[in-house]
Design a protein around this motif. Structure first.
Motif, PDB file in Angstrom:
ATOM      1  N   PRO A 148      24.465 134.261  -9.180  1.00  0.00           N
ATOM      2  CA  PRO A 148      25.363 134.812  -8.164  1.00  0.00           C
ATOM      3  C   PRO A 148      24.969 134.584  -6.711  1.00  0.00           C
ATOM      4  N   ALA A 149      23.697 134.811  -6.352  1.00  0.00           N
ATOM      5  CA  ALA A 149      23.358 134.733  -4.927  1.00  0.00           C
ATOM      6  C   ALA A 149      21.859 134.590  -4.707  1.00  0.00           C
ATOM      7  N   ALA A 150      21.510 133.664  -3.842  1.00  0.00           N
ATOM      8  CA  ALA A 150      20.113 133.480  -3.465  1.00  0.00           C
ATOM      9  C   ALA A 150      19.578 134.747  -2.816  1.00  0.00           C
TER      10      ALA A 150
ATOM     11  N   ASP B 102      33.946 127.027 -11.082  1.00  0.00           N
ATOM     12  CA  ASP B 102      35.208 127.114 -11.821  1.00  0.00           C
ATOM     13  C   ASP B 102      35.252 126.100 -12.966  1.00  0.00           C
ATOM     14  N   ALA B 103      34.806 124.876 -12.719  1.00  0.00           N
ATOM     15  CA  ALA B 103      34.850 123.825 -13.741  1.00  0.00           C
ATOM     16  C   ALA B 103      34.014 124.191 -14.967  1.00  0.00           C
ATOM     17  N   TYR B 104      32.924 124.926 -14.749  1.00  0.00           N
ATOM     18  CA  TYR B 104      32.056 125.344 -15.852  1.00  0.00           C
ATOM     19  C   TYR B 104      32.421 126.748 -16.362  1.00  0.00           C
ATOM     20  N   ALA B 105      33.508 127.314 -15.851  1.00  0.00           N
ATOM     21  CA  ALA B 105      33.949 128.669 -16.214  1.00  0.00           C
ATOM     22  C   ALA B 105      32.847 129.687 -15.947  1.00  0.00           C
ATOM     23  N   ALA B 106      32.090 129.462 -14.881  1.00  0.00           N
ATOM     24  CA  ALA B 106      30.997 130.361 -14.512  1.00  0.00           C
ATOM     25  C   ALA B 106      31.408 131.296 -13.374  1.00  0.00           C
ATOM     26  N   TYR B 107      32.695 131.375 -13.113  1.00  0.00           N
ATOM     27  CA  TYR B 107      33.221 132.312 -12.132  1.00  0.00           C
ATOM     28  C   TYR B 107      34.438 132.974 -12.745  1.00  0.00           C
TER      29      TYR B 107
ATOM     30  N   LYS C 135      32.255 148.450 -13.805  1.00  0.00           N
ATOM     31  CA  LYS C 135      33.515 148.061 -13.176  1.00  0.00           C
ATOM     32  C   LYS C 135      33.751 146.571 -13.385  1.00  0.00           C
ATOM     33  N   GLU C 136      35.023 146.207 -13.552  1.00  0.00           N
ATOM     34  CA  GLU C 136      35.371 144.797 -13.645  1.00  0.00           C
ATOM     35  C   GLU C 136      35.555 144.239 -12.241  1.00  0.00           C
ATOM     36  N   ILE C 137      34.865 143.134 -11.965  1.00  0.00           N
ATOM     37  CA  ILE C 137      34.977 142.470 -10.669  1.00  0.00           C
ATOM     38  C   ILE C 137      35.077 140.970 -10.889  1.00  0.00           C
ATOM     39  N   GLN C 138      35.460 140.255  -9.847  1.00  0.00           N
ATOM     40  CA  GLN C 138      35.460 138.796  -9.871  1.00  0.00           C
ATOM     41  C   GLN C 138      34.144 138.332  -9.258  1.00  0.00           C
ATOM     42  N   GLY C 139      33.473 137.416  -9.934  1.00  0.00           N
ATOM     43  CA  GLY C 139      32.212 136.917  -9.394  1.00  0.00           C
ATOM     44  C   GLY C 139      31.609 135.859 -10.275  1.00  0.00           C
ATOM     45  N   VAL C 140      30.398 135.458  -9.908  1.00  0.00           N
ATOM     46  CA  VAL C 140      29.669 134.454 -10.676  1.00  0.00           C
ATOM     47  C   VAL C 140      29.200 135.081 -11.986  1.00  0.00           C
ATOM     48  N   ILE C 141      29.474 134.400 -13.073  1.00  0.00           N
ATOM     49  CA  ILE C 141      29.020 134.811 -14.396  1.00  0.00           C
ATOM     50  C   ILE C 141      27.720 134.042 -14.645  1.00  0.00           C
ATOM     51  N   ARG C 142      26.610 134.773 -14.691  1.00  0.00           N
ATOM     52  CA  ARG C 142      25.309 134.124 -14.875  1.00  0.00           C
ATOM     53  C   ARG C 142      25.355 133.334 -16.184  1.00  0.00           C
ATOM     54  N   SER C 143      25.213 132.014 -16.079  1.00  0.00           N
ATOM     55  CA  SER C 143      25.415 131.118 -17.213  1.00  0.00           C
ATOM     56  C   SER C 143      24.398 129.990 -17.180  1.00  0.00           C
TER      57      SER C 143
ATOM     58  N   VAL D   1      24.328 123.022 -25.156  1.00  0.00           N
ATOM     59  CA  VAL D   1      24.232 124.475 -25.285  1.00  0.00           C
ATOM     60  C   VAL D   1      24.996 125.090 -24.121  1.00  0.00           C
ATOM     61  N   ALA D   2      25.814 126.104 -24.402  1.00  0.00           N
ATOM     62  CA  ALA D   2      26.526 126.846 -23.355  1.00  0.00           C
ATOM     63  C   ALA D   2      26.258 128.326 -23.577  1.00  0.00           C
ATOM     64  N   GLN D   3      25.659 128.977 -22.577  1.00  0.00           N
ATOM     65  CA  GLN D   3      25.354 130.401 -22.670  1.00  0.00           C
ATOM     66  C   GLN D   3      25.957 131.111 -21.464  1.00  0.00           C
ATOM     67  N   TYR D   4      26.827 132.078 -21.738  1.00  0.00           N
ATOM     68  CA  TYR D   4      27.453 132.874 -20.680  1.00  0.00           C
ATOM     69  C   TYR D   4      26.894 134.292 -20.718  1.00  0.00           C
ATOM     70  N   ASN D   5      26.970 134.961 -19.559  1.00  0.00           N
ATOM     71  CA  ASN D   5      26.514 136.349 -19.434  1.00  0.00           C
ATOM     72  C   ASN D   5      25.056 136.516 -19.836  1.00  0.00           C
ATOM     73  N   VAL D   6      24.210 135.590 -19.399  1.00  0.00           N
ATOM     74  CA  VAL D   6      22.786 135.712 -19.702  1.00  0.00           C
ATOM     75  C   VAL D   6      22.155 136.730 -18.755  1.00  0.00           C
TER      76      VAL D   6
END
Length: 159
Positions: free
Chosen positions: A40-42, A102-107, A115-123, A139-144
C-alpha cells in the motif's frame, strides 16, 4: 475491478519508474523468475516490515534464481526516501496512476479494521519471464499479511 490473476495467467508487462526514476519493465527480466509484490505505501509499518524482510532474504532468493520487485502507488521521490531510510536493496517501483496495480487486480475493495475501503490489496506474484520477455504467473497470492509473508513464501519456494 480487474479479474484476479491465477497460475497460468499471462503476467501483464509494465514500464514503471524506480526510486531513481529509471524505467523498469517486466520484460527486462527475460529468462528469469521475478517475485512481484504490491504494497500500500512506503514508510508505513507493515510495508516497512515486508520490504525489510525481502531485503534480508534477497541473497538467498537471488541464489535460487528470483529477482524481487516491490510496487506501490508512491512517487519515485518517496520510494528513494524509503529505500535510503531503511537501507532497502529490492527494486521499488512507483505506480501513482495505478495502471499496473489494476492490471494485476491488486487494487480494489478490501477490509481495513472491519470497514470496506478501496485501496491496494497486498499481493505477491511469482512470474516466470520467458526468453522473449513474456511473463506467466506461476503463483498468485492476494490479501497476504505483511508480517511473516516473506518467510512463508521462502518455505513455499523451498528457499
Amino acid at each position: 475491478m480487474t479479474e484476479r490473476l491465477t497460475a497460468g495467467s499471462p503476467a501483464p508487462d509494465f514500464a514503471l519508474p524506480d526510486a531513481d526514476e529509471k524505467i523498469v519493465r517486466l520484460s527486462d527480466f527475460a529468462g528469469q523468475k521475478v517475485i512481484v509484490y504490491f504494497y500500500p505505501a512506503a514508510m508505513t509499518p507493515g510495508c516497512t516490515v515486508q520490504a525489510v524482510d525481502f531485503t534480508a532474504a534477497l541473497d538467498e532468493l537471488s541464489d535460487a534464481g528470483y529477482q524481487v520487485i516491490g510496487i506501490s502507488p508512491d512517487t519515485p521521490a518517496k520510494l528513494a526516501r524509503f529505500r535510503d531510510k531503511e537501507d532497502l536493496h529490492v527494486t521499488l517501483l512507483g505506480d501513482p496512476e495505478r495502471t499496473v496495480l489494476d492490471a494485476y487486480a491488486a487494487y480494489g475493495t478490501k477490509k481495513l479494521y472491519g470497514k470496506e475501503i478501496q485501496g491496494v490489496i497486498r499481493s505477491t506474484f511469482i512470474v516466470d519471464v520467458d526468453a522473449e520477455g513474456k511473463g506467466t504467473i506461476e503463483v498468485a497470492q492476494y490479501n497476504v499479511r505483511a508480517t511473516g509473508h516473506v518467510a512463508k513464501l521462502r518455505r513455499e519456494l523451498g528457499v
